[in-house]
Design a protein around this motif. Structure first.
Motif, PDB file in Angstrom:
ATOM      1  N   ILE A   1       0.863  -1.183   0.000  1.00  0.00           N
ATOM      2  CA  ILE A   1       0.000   0.000   0.000  1.00  0.00           C
ATOM      3  C   ILE A   1       0.897   1.230   0.000  1.00  0.00           C
ATOM      4  O   ILE A   1       1.594   1.520   0.976  1.00  0.00           O
ATOM      5  CB  ILE A   1      -0.928  -0.005   1.225  1.00  0.00           C
ATOM      6  N   VAL A   2       0.879   1.946  -1.124  1.00  0.00           N
ATOM      7  CA  VAL A   2       1.810   3.038  -1.368  1.00  0.00           C
ATOM      8  C   VAL A   2       1.043   4.341  -1.550  1.00  0.00           C
ATOM      9  O   VAL A   2       0.005   4.378  -2.228  1.00  0.00           O
ATOM     10  CB  VAL A   2       2.649   2.744  -2.638  1.00  0.00           C
ATOM     11  N   GLY A   3       1.545   5.431  -0.963  1.00  0.00           N
ATOM     12  CA  GLY A   3       0.917   6.728  -1.170  1.00  0.00           C
ATOM     13  C   GLY A   3       1.111   7.650   0.006  1.00  0.00           C
ATOM     14  O   GLY A   3       1.596   7.254   1.078  1.00  0.00           O
ATOM     15  N   LEU A   4       0.718   8.893  -0.189  1.00  0.00           N
ATOM     16  CA  LEU A   4       0.853   9.912   0.846  1.00  0.00           C
ATOM     17  C   LEU A   4      -0.012   9.582   2.060  1.00  0.00           C
ATOM     18  O   LEU A   4      -1.078   8.971   1.929  1.00  0.00           O
ATOM     19  CB  LEU A   4       0.431  11.274   0.290  1.00  0.00           C
ATOM     20  N   GLY A   5       0.439  10.011   3.222  1.00  0.00           N
ATOM     21  CA  GLY A   5      -0.383   9.877   4.423  1.00  0.00           C
ATOM     22  C   GLY A   5       0.020   8.704   5.303  1.00  0.00           C
ATOM     23  O   GLY A   5       0.882   7.891   4.963  1.00  0.00           O
ATOM     24  N   ASN A   6      -0.655   8.617   6.426  1.00  0.00           N
ATOM     25  CA  ASN A   6      -0.311   7.650   7.464  1.00  0.00           C
ATOM     26  C   ASN A   6      -1.007   6.308   7.249  1.00  0.00           C
ATOM     27  O   ASN A   6      -1.881   5.892   8.017  1.00  0.00           O
ATOM     28  CB  ASN A   6      -0.679   8.227   8.841  1.00  0.00           C
TER      29      ASN A   6
END
Length: 397
Positions: A261-266
């Motif tokens: 799971i890749v992407g901005l944020g926590n």
């Protein structure tokens, strides 16, 4: 055509790795074809120098709008429900914001004011200024967004009576307001509203970074990839739904499968909600997104709500990777792309499709290549920028 000065109003500056940020950059690049672009952001940001360095950008500043970014946390949480119940209040003109924008447009000598999203346009109230061309980009129609969100929350179809009655009020109000603009851009043909004499244009989402050559697939990959921003509610809820209901199906057939799971944020905080799940890796933001696609066998799009189109589908296609999607995620794309995407209405069904790709590399490679060809032919970034330029030029003329 003479030089045209533009102001583009963004609700907040989004990272180019996010779908909203990519679409905003597409609009900025199109406006820059006509002349200097002045960026107005309605929430705090700290990358003004980065924005000003972009080709065509003359300035970047903050003009706060209470309607769009209320200081009260209670009001922030009530924005969505408020628009459903009292659209005339929550979409009303913000007088302070309008006055500040009028100062900006006057100081820079703006010919065009381009708004990202209907909320910004409504809050500004600049459609009464006949000296300005007003344009709006709506890649996520509010009535569609709230309809699909309520359907997921209530567990009933979005077309059911109670939901249809609520969102109809929002749709009618926005159509009345948008009918006073000069140009309205939508992300999909089925999203276009009848707005009288207003010019309406379809500009599909397109990948921000398109590899020059198709991305080869590793022969032994067992990676399932999801790319998206944690702060975007449909992403978080869709991933959680799939992990809880579909991931076990994948692991039963492919015990060594890994969901990245890749992407901005926590994204790591999602582990507290779903518990320990073997094979699930919460990566978060990465410096080299291409490397994640290089390592992946198949991409996942479990998003079940929202309007417009899902940019993660077209990005995966650009990287030559097959996609397994929840059926709602296909909306906004024509059959030339959607027919090439494996989809299911249940998480278990999606899990079976994911496992099929993990167990059949040749099928994954051929379906990924077909998606890449469809993306190149129908959904290139340059084609979308050219569509915006053409629509603006016709509106100005």
């Amino acid at each position: 055509m003479k030089t045209i000065t533009s102001v583009i109003v963004l609700p907040f500056w989004l990272n180019p790795n996010s779908g909203g940020g990519q679409r905003s950059l597409m609009m900025i690049d199109a406006l820059a074809e006509f002349g200097p672009v002045h960026i107005v952001i309605t929430a705090y940001f700290d990358n003004g120098d980065e924005l000003k360095a972009r080709k065509g950008v003359a300035s970047a500043t903050t003009v706060h709008c209470e309607k769009l970014s209320p200081g009260s946390r209670l009001l922030q949480k009530s924005l969505g429900s408020g628009r459903l119940v009292l659209p005339s209040v929550f979409y009303a003109v913000d007088k302070k914001f309008k006055k500040q924008l009028q100062v900006v447009t006057s100081e820079v000598g703006a010919d065009v004011v381009f708004f990202r999203y209907a909320q910004s346009f409504c809050a500004a109230g600049l459609e009464e200024n006949t000296n300005l061309i007003t344009a709006i980009d709506i890649d996520d129609r509010d009535d569609q967004k709230y309809a699909s969100r309520l359907a997921v929350i209530l567990g009933i179809p979005a077309e059911s009576g109670p939901i249809r009655l609520l969102v109809k009020r929002v749709a009618r109000y926005l159509q009345r307001r948008l009918a006073r603009a000069n140009l309205v851009v939508f992300a999909a043909d089925e999203d276009i509203w009848p707005l009288g004499d207003v010019k309406c244009l379809t500009v599909p989402n397109a990948p921000y970074n398109e590899p020059e050559v198709p991305m080869p697939m590793a022969p032994d990959s067992n990676v399932v990839l999801f790319v998206g921003t944690y702060g975007h509610r449909p992403n978080k809820h869709g991933v959680k739904w799939f992990i809880e209901n579909g991931w076990d199906t994948v692991r039963a057939r492919c015990p060594d499968a890994e969901l990245r799971i890749v992407g901005l944020g926590n994204w790591g905080s999602l582990a507290d909600e779903v518990g320990e799940r073997p094979g699930v890796t919460y990566v978060g933001q990465v410096d080299d997104l291409a490397a994640e696609y290089q390592a992946a066998r198949v991409c996942l799009c479990p998003v079940r709500e929202g309007g417009g189109s899902k940019i993660k589908l077209i990005e995966a296609a650009a990287f030559s990777r097959p996609v397994v999607a929840e059926t709602h995620s296909l909306r906004g794309y024509n059959a030339n792309l959607s027919d090439l995407i494996a989809s299911a209405a249940t998480a278990e069904g999606m899990g079976e499709l994911v496992a099929d790709y993990l167990q059949d590399r040749d099928k994954a490679a051929s379906d990924g290549a077909a998606l890449r060809a469809a993306q190149e032919a129908n959904y290139s970034r340059q084609a979308s920028v050219d569509s915006i330029v053409k629509g603006l030029r016709e509106t100005l003329e």
